[in-house]
Scaffold this active site. Structure first.
Site, PDB file in Angstrom:
ATOM      1  N   GLY A  12       7.422   3.267 -11.797  1.00  0.00           N
ATOM      2  CA  GLY A  12       7.075   1.972 -12.396  1.00  0.00           C
ATOM      3  C   GLY A  12       5.832   2.090 -13.257  1.00  0.00           C
ATOM      4  O   GLY A  12       5.666   3.074 -13.995  1.00  0.00           O
ATOM      5  N   ILE A  14       2.510   2.466 -12.452  1.00  0.00           N
ATOM      6  CA  ILE A  14       1.601   3.578 -12.152  1.00  0.00           C
ATOM      7  C   ILE A  14       2.318   4.910 -12.374  1.00  0.00           C
ATOM      8  O   ILE A  14       1.767   5.833 -12.979  1.00  0.00           O
ATOM      9  CB  ILE A  14       1.070   3.503 -10.699  1.00  0.00           C
ATOM     10  CG1 ILE A  14       0.340   2.180 -10.456  1.00  0.00           C
ATOM     11  CG2 ILE A  14       0.123   4.677 -10.413  1.00  0.00           C
ATOM     12  CD1 ILE A  14      -0.141   1.979  -9.026  1.00  0.00           C
ATOM     13  N   GLY A  15       3.561   5.017 -11.895  1.00  0.00           N
ATOM     14  CA  GLY A  15       4.295   6.283 -11.998  1.00  0.00           C
ATOM     15  C   GLY A  15       4.409   6.768 -13.441  1.00  0.00           C
ATOM     16  O   GLY A  15       4.254   7.966 -13.721  1.00  0.00           O
ATOM     17  N   ASP A  34      13.138   7.349  -8.837  1.00  0.00           N
ATOM     18  CA  ASP A  34      13.157   5.897  -8.581  1.00  0.00           C
ATOM     19  C   ASP A  34      14.518   5.556  -7.977  1.00  0.00           C
ATOM     20  O   ASP A  34      15.350   6.447  -7.742  1.00  0.00           O
ATOM     21  CB  ASP A  34      12.862   5.117  -9.880  1.00  0.00           C
ATOM     22  CG  ASP A  34      12.129   3.807  -9.615  1.00  0.00           C
ATOM     23  OD1 ASP A  34      12.699   2.941  -8.907  1.00  0.00           O
ATOM     24  OD2 ASP A  34      10.996   3.635 -10.095  1.00  0.00           O
ATOM     25  N   ARG A  85       1.191  -6.397  -6.105  1.00  0.00           N
ATOM     26  CA  ARG A  85       0.777  -7.795  -5.888  1.00  0.00           C
ATOM     27  C   ARG A  85       0.970  -8.639  -7.133  1.00  0.00           C
ATOM     28  O   ARG A  85       0.948  -8.141  -8.251  1.00  0.00           O
ATOM     29  CB  ARG A  85      -0.720  -7.837  -5.561  1.00  0.00           C
ATOM     30  CG  ARG A  85      -1.048  -7.382  -4.203  1.00  0.00           C
ATOM     31  CD  ARG A  85      -2.463  -7.788  -3.858  1.00  0.00           C
ATOM     32  NE  ARG A  85      -3.476  -6.996  -4.535  1.00  0.00           N
ATOM     33  CZ  ARG A  85      -4.764  -7.340  -4.607  1.00  0.00           C
ATOM     34  NH1 ARG A  85      -5.172  -8.475  -4.058  1.00  0.00           N
ATOM     35  NH2 ARG A  85      -5.642  -6.570  -5.215  1.00  0.00           N
ATOM     36  N   ARG A  91      -2.951  -7.695  -0.274  1.00  0.00           N
ATOM     37  CA  ARG A  91      -2.205  -6.435  -0.145  1.00  0.00           C
ATOM     38  C   ARG A  91      -1.327  -6.473   1.111  1.00  0.00           C
ATOM     39  O   ARG A  91      -0.236  -5.923   1.136  1.00  0.00           O
ATOM     40  CB  ARG A  91      -3.186  -5.257  -0.106  1.00  0.00           C
ATOM     41  CG  ARG A  91      -3.936  -5.056  -1.424  1.00  0.00           C
ATOM     42  CD  ARG A  91      -5.016  -4.000  -1.296  1.00  0.00           C
ATOM     43  NE  ARG A  91      -5.726  -3.750  -2.552  1.00  0.00           N
ATOM     44  CZ  ARG A  91      -6.809  -4.432  -2.958  1.00  0.00           C
ATOM     45  NH1 ARG A  91      -7.303  -5.410  -2.236  1.00  0.00           N
ATOM     46  NH2 ARG A  91      -7.392  -4.128  -4.105  1.00  0.00           N
ATOM     47  N   THR A 122       0.968   3.369  -2.475  1.00  0.00           N
ATOM     48  CA  THR A 122       1.598   2.081  -2.148  1.00  0.00           C
ATOM     49  C   THR A 122       0.725   1.257  -1.189  1.00  0.00           C
ATOM     50  O   THR A 122       0.168   1.788  -0.237  1.00  0.00           O
ATOM     51  CB  THR A 122       2.976   2.350  -1.481  1.00  0.00           C
ATOM     52  OG1 THR A 122       3.741   3.190  -2.350  1.00  0.00           O
ATOM     53  CG2 THR A 122       3.729   1.053  -1.215  1.00  0.00           C
ATOM     54  N   ARG A 154     -14.408   2.394  -9.825  1.00  0.00           N
ATOM     55  CA  ARG A 154     -14.703   1.016 -10.236  1.00  0.00           C
ATOM     56  C   ARG A 154     -16.197   0.728 -10.089  1.00  0.00           C
ATOM     57  O   ARG A 154     -16.841   0.169 -10.985  1.00  0.00           O
ATOM     58  CB  ARG A 154     -13.877   0.039  -9.389  1.00  0.00           C
ATOM     59  CG  ARG A 154     -12.426   0.034  -9.819  1.00  0.00           C
ATOM     60  CD  ARG A 154     -11.544  -0.753  -8.872  1.00  0.00           C
ATOM     61  NE  ARG A 154     -10.248  -1.009  -9.508  1.00  0.00           N
ATOM     62  CZ  ARG A 154      -9.150  -1.369  -8.847  1.00  0.00           C
ATOM     63  NH1 ARG A 154      -9.179  -1.504  -7.536  1.00  0.00           N
ATOM     64  NH2 ARG A 154      -8.030  -1.590  -9.499  1.00  0.00           N
ATOM     65  N   HIS A 178      -8.806  -0.077   2.001  1.00  0.00           N
ATOM     66  CA  HIS A 178      -8.661  -0.484   0.607  1.00  0.00           C
ATOM     67  C   HIS A 178      -8.405  -1.988   0.565  1.00  0.00           C
ATOM     68  O   HIS A 178      -7.286  -2.441   0.722  1.00  0.00           O
ATOM     69  CB  HIS A 178      -7.505   0.276  -0.033  1.00  0.00           C
ATOM     70  CG  HIS A 178      -7.338  -0.047  -1.487  1.00  0.00           C
ATOM     71  ND1 HIS A 178      -8.341   0.147  -2.410  1.00  0.00           N
ATOM     72  CD2 HIS A 178      -6.290  -0.558  -2.176  1.00  0.00           C
ATOM     73  CE1 HIS A 178      -7.905  -0.232  -3.592  1.00  0.00           C
ATOM     74  NE2 HIS A 178      -6.664  -0.659  -3.477  1.00  0.00           N
TER      75      HIS A 178
HETATM   76  P1  A3D Z   1       5.917  -1.081 -10.000  1.00  0.00           P
HETATM   77  O1  A3D Z   1       5.663  -1.054 -11.456  1.00  0.00           O
HETATM   78  O2  A3D Z   1       6.736  -2.190  -9.440  1.00  0.00           O
HETATM   79  O3  A3D Z   1       6.565   0.320  -9.597  1.00  0.00           O
HETATM   80  C1  A3D Z   1       7.050   0.596  -8.317  1.00  0.00           C
HETATM   81  C2  A3D Z   1       8.311   1.393  -8.478  1.00  0.00           C
HETATM   82  O4  A3D Z   1       8.777   1.817  -7.193  1.00  0.00           O
HETATM   83  C3  A3D Z   1       9.464   0.579  -9.106  1.00  0.00           C
HETATM   84  O5  A3D Z   1       9.921   1.231 -10.284  1.00  0.00           O
HETATM   85  C4  A3D Z   1      10.525   0.577  -8.020  1.00  0.00           C
HETATM   86  O6  A3D Z   1      11.858   0.553  -8.519  1.00  0.00           O
HETATM   87  C5  A3D Z   1      10.188   1.876  -7.286  1.00  0.00           C
HETATM   88  N1  A3D Z   1      10.827   2.008  -5.968  1.00  0.00           N
HETATM   89  C6  A3D Z   1      11.134   1.055  -5.068  1.00  0.00           C
HETATM   90  N2  A3D Z   1      11.757   1.601  -3.987  1.00  0.00           N
HETATM   91  C7  A3D Z   1      11.821   2.940  -4.203  1.00  0.00           C
HETATM   92  C8  A3D Z   1      12.347   4.043  -3.473  1.00  0.00           C
HETATM   93  N3  A3D Z   1      12.925   3.869  -2.280  1.00  0.00           N
HETATM   94  N4  A3D Z   1      12.252   5.289  -4.016  1.00  0.00           N
HETATM   95  C9  A3D Z   1      11.678   5.469  -5.229  1.00  0.00           C
HETATM   96  N5  A3D Z   1      11.166   4.452  -5.962  1.00  0.00           N
HETATM   97  C10 A3D Z   1      11.230   3.211  -5.477  1.00  0.00           C
HETATM   98  O7  A3D Z   1       4.518  -1.076  -9.179  1.00  0.00           O
HETATM   99  P2  A3D Z   1       3.149  -0.335  -9.569  1.00  0.00           P
HETATM  100  O8  A3D Z   1       3.464   1.022 -10.083  1.00  0.00           O
HETATM  101  O9  A3D Z   1       2.302  -1.248 -10.373  1.00  0.00           O
HETATM  102  O10 A3D Z   1       2.480  -0.248  -8.118  1.00  0.00           O
HETATM  103  C11 A3D Z   1       3.062   0.571  -7.123  1.00  0.00           C
HETATM  104  C12 A3D Z   1       2.354   0.385  -5.787  1.00  0.00           C
HETATM  105  O11 A3D Z   1       0.996   0.830  -5.887  1.00  0.00           O
HETATM  106  C13 A3D Z   1       2.299  -1.059  -5.271  1.00  0.00           C
HETATM  107  O12 A3D Z   1       2.560  -1.095  -3.889  1.00  0.00           O
HETATM  108  C14 A3D Z   1       0.845  -1.454  -5.544  1.00  0.00           C
HETATM  109  O13 A3D Z   1       0.392  -2.454  -4.661  1.00  0.00           O
HETATM  110  C15 A3D Z   1       0.141  -0.147  -5.296  1.00  0.00           C
HETATM  111  N6  A3D Z   1      -1.199  -0.039  -5.872  1.00  0.00           N
HETATM  112  C16 A3D Z   1      -2.141   0.594  -5.125  1.00  0.00           C
HETATM  113  C17 A3D Z   1      -3.420   0.727  -5.620  1.00  0.00           C
HETATM  114  C18 A3D Z   1      -4.455   1.419  -4.805  1.00  0.00           C
HETATM  115  O14 A3D Z   1      -5.576   1.553  -5.234  1.00  0.00           O
HETATM  116  C19 A3D Z   1      -4.133   1.919  -3.477  1.00  0.00           C
HETATM  117  C20 A3D Z   1      -3.748   0.227  -6.889  1.00  0.00           C
HETATM  118  C21 A3D Z   1      -2.755  -0.407  -7.619  1.00  0.00           C
HETATM  119  C22 A3D Z   1      -1.473  -0.530  -7.102  1.00  0.00           C
END
Ligand code: A3D
Length: 311
Positions: A12, A14-15, A34, A85, A91, A122, A154, A178
Site C-alpha cells: 500500500g 508505505i510498501g 499483497d 488509521r 491505533r 502494522t 520526528r 508507539h
Molecule cells: P495501506 O496503504 O492500506 O496498505 C496496507 C496494505 O496491506 C494494503 O495494500 C492491503 O491490501 C495490504 N494487505 C492487507 N492484508 C494483507 C495480507 N494478508 N497480505 C499482504 N498484504 C495485505 O496502509 P499503509 O501502508 O498506510 O499502512 C500500513 C500499516 O502501517 C497500518 O497498519 C498503519 O497503521 C501502520 N503504520 C505504522 C506506523 C508506525 O510508525 C508503526 C506509521 C504509519 C503507519
C-alpha cells in the site's frame, strides 16, 4: 556476491515508498506481496519503480505478487499489511482487523522465509510484533517493531525546525510504546554534542515532546484518509539497512524485553543495536524517577493491548 532479497508484505502507501527507497539505496531485489485483489496494483508499482531505475543508475529486480511462495529466501521481511488509521481513530481501534491480517502474514512468512529478519510496521505496533513473534516462534533477535526510529526522527525534525540546524547533528532517543504514552528523552538529546537542554528553554522542549507524541495523529489529520507513509518507509528501511550491512546501528525499536528496564515478556521501544545478528543487544539507560514512572505507564498500556490479542 548474490544480491540480498527484501520482501515487503503489504504494497500500500508505505510498501510502495519502501520499494522505491530500497531500490534507490540498492539494498537488493524486492518482492512486494499483497492480497489477490491488489496483485495487479503491486505488479504496477514494481514495474513503475523498475522504470525509474535508469534515473538513479541502480539495479534491482522488483516483483509484485500475491503468492507468499515468492518471498522464499528473503533476507529481510518488512510487514505493513493491515489497515491504517483515519481521523478520530486510535491505533488500538485497528487491533481486531489487523490481528486477523497478521495471523495470515505470520503463516506465510513462517512457511516461506523462516530465516528472515522481520520488521513489523502494522499498528497497533507493539501488540502486532508480539502477535507475529508468538505465531511464528522465530527467535527474538529476528523479530522487531519499527516505531522508535520514526518517533526519534520526528523529535529530531522538530528540534531541527526550532533551532534551524541540520538534522544530521541531532541525536535523540524515544522509549516506550508507539502512541501518545511514548517517552521521548530530551534530557539525553544533543545537537552537535551540545545538550538540547542548553539550547532551548524548557517550555519549547515540552512543546516538542508533546508534538512528537502526537505526530502520527497530526499527519492523519492533514492527510484525512490514511496515515503517514514517507517517514515510516524511511524509518523501516534504516533498520533493514542496518541488518543487511551489519552496521550495528543504535536504533530505538520495539524489541522483546526480558527483564530490561524491569519489563518482562513485552515488545516495547528500547534502544537496540541492529546488525547482522538482528537485534544484537538492548542498551539500558539509567532513568530518572519521572522517566521510570512514564515508562511504567506506557508499558501498562502496551500490556493491556497485548492482552486483547488473546495470545
Ligand atoms: P495501506 O496503504 O492500506 O496498505 C496496507 C496494505 O496491506 C494494503 O495494500 C492491503 O491490501 C495490504 N494487505 C492487507 N492484508 C494483507 C495480507 N494478508 N497480505 C499482504 N498484504 C495485505 O496502509 P499503509 O501502508 O498506510 O499502512 C500500513 C500499516 O502501517 C497500518 O497498519 C498503519 O497503521 C501502520 N503504520 C505504522 C506506523 C508506525 O510508525 C508503526 C506509521 C504509519 C503507519
Amino acid at each position: 556476491m548474490a544480491r540480498s532479497k527484501i520482501a515487503l508484505i503489504g504494497g500500500g502507501q508505505i510498501g510502495g515508498i519502501q520499494a522505491l527507497l530500497a531500490t534507490y539505496k540498492e539494498l537488493g531485489d524486492i518482492v512486494i506481496v499483497d492480497i489477490p485483489e491488489m496483485e495487479s496494483r503491486v505488479k504496477g508499482k514494481a514495474l513503475d519503480i523498475t522504470e525509474a531505475t535508469p534515473h538513479a543508475k541502480v539495479d534491482a529486480k522488483l516483483t509484485g505478487t500475491s503468492d507468499y511462495a515468492d518471498i522464499a529466501g528473503a533476507d529481510v521481511v518488512i510487514i505493513t499489511a493491515g489497515v491504517p488509521r483515519k481521523p478520530g481513530m486510535s491505533r488500538e481501534d485497528l487491533l481486531s482487523v489487523n490481528l486477523g491480517i497478521i495471523r495470515k502474514v505470520a503463516e506465510g512468512v513462517k512457511t516461506y522465509a523462516p530465516d528472515a529478519f522481520c520488521i513489523l510496521v502494522t499498528n497497533p505496533l507493539d501488540a502486532m510484533v508480539y502477535t507475529f513473534y508468538k505465531l511464528t516462534g522465530f527467535p527474538k533477535n529476528r523479530v522487531v517493531g519499527m516505531a522508535g526510529a520514526l518517533d526519534t526522527a520526528r523529535f529530531a525534525a522538530f528540534v531541527a525546525m526550532e533551532l534551524n540546524v541540520s538534522t544530521k547533528d541531532i541525536a535523540a532517543t524515544v522509549l516506550g510504546g508507539h502512541g501518545p504514552t511514548m517517552v521521548p528523552l530530551p534530557r539525553l538529546a544533543t545537537v552537535g554534542g551540545v545538550p538540547l537542554t542548553d539550547l532551548l528553554p524548557q517550555e519549547k522542549i515540552d512543546a516538542i515532546v508533546d508534538r512528537t507524541r502526537k505526530a502520527g495523529t497530526e499527519i492523519v489529520g492533514l492527510l484525512k484518509n490514511g496515515s503517514a507513509y514517507f517517514s515510516p518507509a524511511a524509518a523501516s528501511l534504516e533498520m533493514a539497512e542496518a541488518y543487511l550491512k551489519d552496521k550495528k546501528r543504535v536504533i530505538p525499536s520495539a524489541a522483546l524485553c526480558e527483564g530490561e528496564y524491569g519489563i518482562n515478556g513485552l515488545f516495547i521501544g528500547v534502544p537496540c543495536v541492529i546488525g547482522a545478528g538482528g537485534v544484537e543487544k538492548i542498551l539500558e539507560i539509567s532513568l530518572t524517577d519521572d522517566e521510570k514512572a512514564a515508562l511504567q505507564v506506557t508499558a501498562d498500556k502496551v500490556a493491556a493491548t497485548v492482552k486483547e490479542t488473546g495470545l
